[in-house]
Design a protein around this motif. Structure first.
Motif, mmCIF file in Angstrom:
data_model
loop_
_atom_site.group_PDB
_atom_site.id
_atom_site.type_symbol
_atom_site.label_atom_id
_atom_site.label_comp_id
_atom_site.label_asym_id
_atom_site.label_seq_id
_atom_site.Cartn_x
_atom_site.Cartn_y
_atom_site.Cartn_z
ATOM 1 N N GLY A 66 0.793 -1.097 -0.103
ATOM 2 C CA GLY A 66 -0.031 -0.107 -0.063
ATOM 3 C C GLY A 66 0.797 1.216 0.099
ATOM 4 N N LEU A 67 2.005 1.278 0.753
ATOM 5 C CA LEU A 67 2.683 2.456 0.868
ATOM 6 C C LEU A 67 3.392 2.680 -0.482
ATOM 7 N N ILE A 68 3.962 1.572 -1.171
ATOM 8 C CA ILE A 68 4.592 1.633 -2.579
ATOM 9 C C ILE A 68 3.600 2.379 -3.385
ATOM 10 N N GLY A 69 2.209 2.083 -3.490
ATOM 11 C CA GLY A 69 1.290 2.265 -4.494
ATOM 12 C C GLY A 69 0.944 3.770 -3.969
ATOM 13 N N LEU A 70 1.037 4.237 -2.710
ATOM 14 C CA LEU A 70 0.706 5.579 -2.313
ATOM 15 C C LEU A 70 1.745 6.433 -2.855
ATOM 16 N N LEU A 72 3.826 5.876 -5.260
ATOM 17 C CA LEU A 72 3.917 5.726 -6.838
ATOM 18 C C LEU A 72 2.923 6.825 -7.299
ATOM 19 N N GLY A 73 1.751 6.897 -6.679
ATOM 20 C CA GLY A 73 0.659 7.698 -6.958
ATOM 21 C C GLY A 73 0.917 9.090 -6.765
ATOM 22 N N MET A 74 1.455 9.635 -5.735
ATOM 23 C CA MET A 74 2.036 11.005 -5.466
ATOM 24 C C MET A 74 2.892 11.277 -6.422
ATOM 25 N N TYR A 75 3.948 10.363 -6.430
ATOM 26 C CA TYR A 75 5.009 10.791 -7.729
ATOM 27 C C TYR A 75 4.371 11.334 -8.898
ATOM 28 N N LEU A 76 3.565 10.309 -9.496
ATOM 29 C CA LEU A 76 3.041 10.480 -10.895
ATOM 30 C C LEU A 76 2.019 11.818 -10.878
ATOM 31 N N THR A 77 1.285 11.953 -9.763
ATOM 32 C CA THR A 77 0.331 13.016 -9.492
ATOM 33 C C THR A 77 1.253 14.254 -9.639
ATOM 34 N N HIS A 78 2.105 14.327 -8.929
ATOM 35 C CA HIS A 78 3.432 15.617 -8.756
ATOM 36 C C HIS A 78 3.691 15.849 -10.186
ATOM 37 N N ARG A 79 4.373 14.660 -10.709
ATOM 38 C CA ARG A 79 5.142 15.018 -11.970
ATOM 39 C C ARG A 79 3.966 15.534 -13.274
ATOM 40 N N ARG A 80 2.782 15.256 -13.178
ATOM 41 C CA ARG A 80 1.952 15.869 -14.310
ATOM 42 C C ARG A 80 1.896 17.244 -14.043
ATOM 43 N N ARG A 81 1.761 17.850 -13.098
ATOM 44 C CA ARG A 81 1.672 19.203 -12.745
ATOM 45 C C ARG A 81 3.044 20.011 -13.047
#
Length: 81
Positions: A66-70, A72-81
Motif C-alpha cells: 500500500g505504501l509503495i502504491g501511495l 507511486l501515485g503521489m509521484y505520478l500526480t506531482h510529475r503531471r503538474r
C-alpha cells in the motif's frame, strides 16, 4: 466599511469546510478501510519477489504494498503538474 479579517466569507465556508472536500472525505474513508483490512490479516505468509522466499506477517506485506502504491501515485500526480 471594511470587513474584519476573522469574519466568515459571504458563502458561509469555514477553514475546515474548505479542507474537508468530498474527495478528501472519500480518500480518508478508503484509507481507514484499508488499514482495518491490513491489521485484520495478521497471519504469516510466504513472499517471493526477485529474491528467495521470505516468510513475514501478511499485514506487513499489505502495508508495504500500500505504501509503495501511495508513493507511486503521489509521484505520478506531482510529475503531471
Amino acid at each position: 466599511m471594511a470587513s474584519h479579517p476573522r469574519t466568515r466569507k459571504a458563502s458561509g465556508s469555514t477553514p475546515l469546510g474548505d479542507f474537508f472536500t468530498p474527495g478528501r472525505i472519500i480518500a480518508l474513508v478508503v484509507a481507514v478501510l484499508v488499514l482495518i483490512f491490513v491489521f485484520q490479516n495478521t497471519g504469516r505468509t510466504k513472499i517471493r519477489v526477485l529474491i528467495p522466499e521470505v516468510i513475514m506477517p501478511l499485514w506487513l506485506a499489505l502495508l508495504a504494498t500500500g505504501l509503495i502504491g501511495l508513493f507511486l501515485g503521489m509521484y505520478l500526480t506531482h510529475r503531471r503538474r
